[in-house]
Design a protein around this motif. Structure first.
Motif, mmCIF file in Angstrom:
data_model
loop_
_atom_site.group_PDB
_atom_site.id
_atom_site.type_symbol
_atom_site.label_atom_id
_atom_site.label_comp_id
_atom_site.label_asym_id
_atom_site.label_seq_id
_atom_site.Cartn_x
_atom_site.Cartn_y
_atom_site.Cartn_z
ATOM 1 N N ALA A 95 36.506 10.314 80.449
ATOM 2 C CA ALA A 95 35.141 10.764 80.173
ATOM 3 C C ALA A 95 34.857 12.061 80.922
ATOM 4 C CB ALA A 95 34.140 9.694 80.595
ATOM 5 N N VAL A 96 34.132 12.957 80.261
ATOM 6 C CA VAL A 96 33.749 14.229 80.871
ATOM 7 C C VAL A 96 32.333 14.085 81.411
ATOM 8 C CG1 VAL A 96 33.315 16.670 80.424
ATOM 9 C CG2 VAL A 96 35.207 15.524 79.294
ATOM 10 N N GLY A 97 32.142 14.478 82.655
ATOM 11 C CA GLY A 97 30.824 14.395 83.266
ATOM 12 C C GLY A 97 29.923 15.527 82.789
ATOM 13 N N ILE A 98 28.698 15.185 82.431
ATOM 14 C CA ILE A 98 27.707 16.157 81.974
ATOM 15 C C ILE A 98 26.511 16.072 82.916
ATOM 16 C CG2 ILE A 98 26.225 16.860 80.051
ATOM 17 C CD1 ILE A 98 29.130 17.007 79.264
ATOM 18 N N HIS A 99 25.984 17.218 83.308
ATOM 19 C CA HIS A 99 24.804 17.210 84.181
ATOM 20 C C HIS A 99 23.575 16.816 83.363
ATOM 21 C CE1 HIS A 99 21.730 18.623 87.009
ATOM 22 N NE2 HIS A 99 22.673 18.429 87.922
ATOM 23 N N PRO A 100 22.704 15.956 83.903
ATOM 24 C CA PRO A 100 21.554 15.469 83.130
ATOM 25 C C PRO A 100 20.580 16.558 82.688
ATOM 26 C CG PRO A 100 21.776 14.241 85.182
ATOM 27 C CD PRO A 100 22.805 15.302 85.195
ATOM 28 N N SER A 101 20.547 17.694 83.393
ATOM 29 C CA SER A 101 19.637 18.763 82.991
ATOM 30 C C SER A 101 20.102 19.446 81.710
ATOM 31 C CB SER A 101 19.504 19.800 84.108
ATOM 32 O OG SER A 101 20.727 20.480 84.303
ATOM 33 N N LYS A 102 21.339 19.210 81.309
ATOM 34 C CA LYS A 102 21.894 19.857 80.119
ATOM 35 C C LYS A 102 21.794 18.986 78.870
ATOM 36 C CE LYS A 102 23.053 23.099 82.869
ATOM 37 N NZ LYS A 102 22.032 24.111 83.084
ATOM 38 N N VAL A 103 21.074 17.871 78.962
ATOM 39 C CA VAL A 103 20.916 16.980 77.807
ATOM 40 C C VAL A 103 19.438 16.764 77.515
ATOM 41 C CG1 VAL A 103 23.082 15.779 78.285
ATOM 42 C CG2 VAL A 103 20.957 14.825 79.141
#
Length: 128
Positions: A95-103
């Protein structure tokens, strides 16, 4: 003029406080904005993200991908989303981590605590 005596304006101290924040504060910091229709429905701009929320990625290599949040990795300030993976050299997918501000949250998993939070934020906004 300093507004709060307990909060420093020093950038070094602010960064230290952010990156050494305890888990219960990280959960609040890891908030994501709501989609336009949810924002109109609940009169709230953002809420802390959690597992089983449905989100759309707005920035980066996985832009425009939608999926359900499978993990909130507070220690690394990242969330993991279904079908947002990368293949390792040995063929295993990770899984690739995504920062919550980018969703953007497109569908909220509502329970009694989440409903109470939305009502509380709506009342505060109405009073202001």
């Amino acid at each position: 003029m300093k507004l709060k005596a307990t909060v420093s304006r020093d950038a070094c101290k602010a960064r230290k406080a952010h990156f050494n924040a305890p888990s219960h504060l990280r959960a609040k910091i890891m908030s994501a904005t709501l989609s336009k229709d949810l924002r109109a429905k609940y009169s709230v701009r953002e809420i802390p993200i959690r597992v089983d929320d449905e989100v759309m990625i707005m920035r980066g290599n996985f832009k425009e991908r939608e999926g359900k949040v499978t993990q909130c990795y507070r220690k690394k300030w990242r969330i993991h989303i279904e079908r947002v993976t990368r293949d390792k050299v040995n063929g295993q997918s990770v899984a690739v981590g995504i920062h919550p501000s980018k969703v953007v949250i497109t569908k909220i998993k509502l329970d009694k605590d989440r409903k109470a939070l939305l009502e509380r934020k709506k009342i505060i906004k109405k009073d202001a």
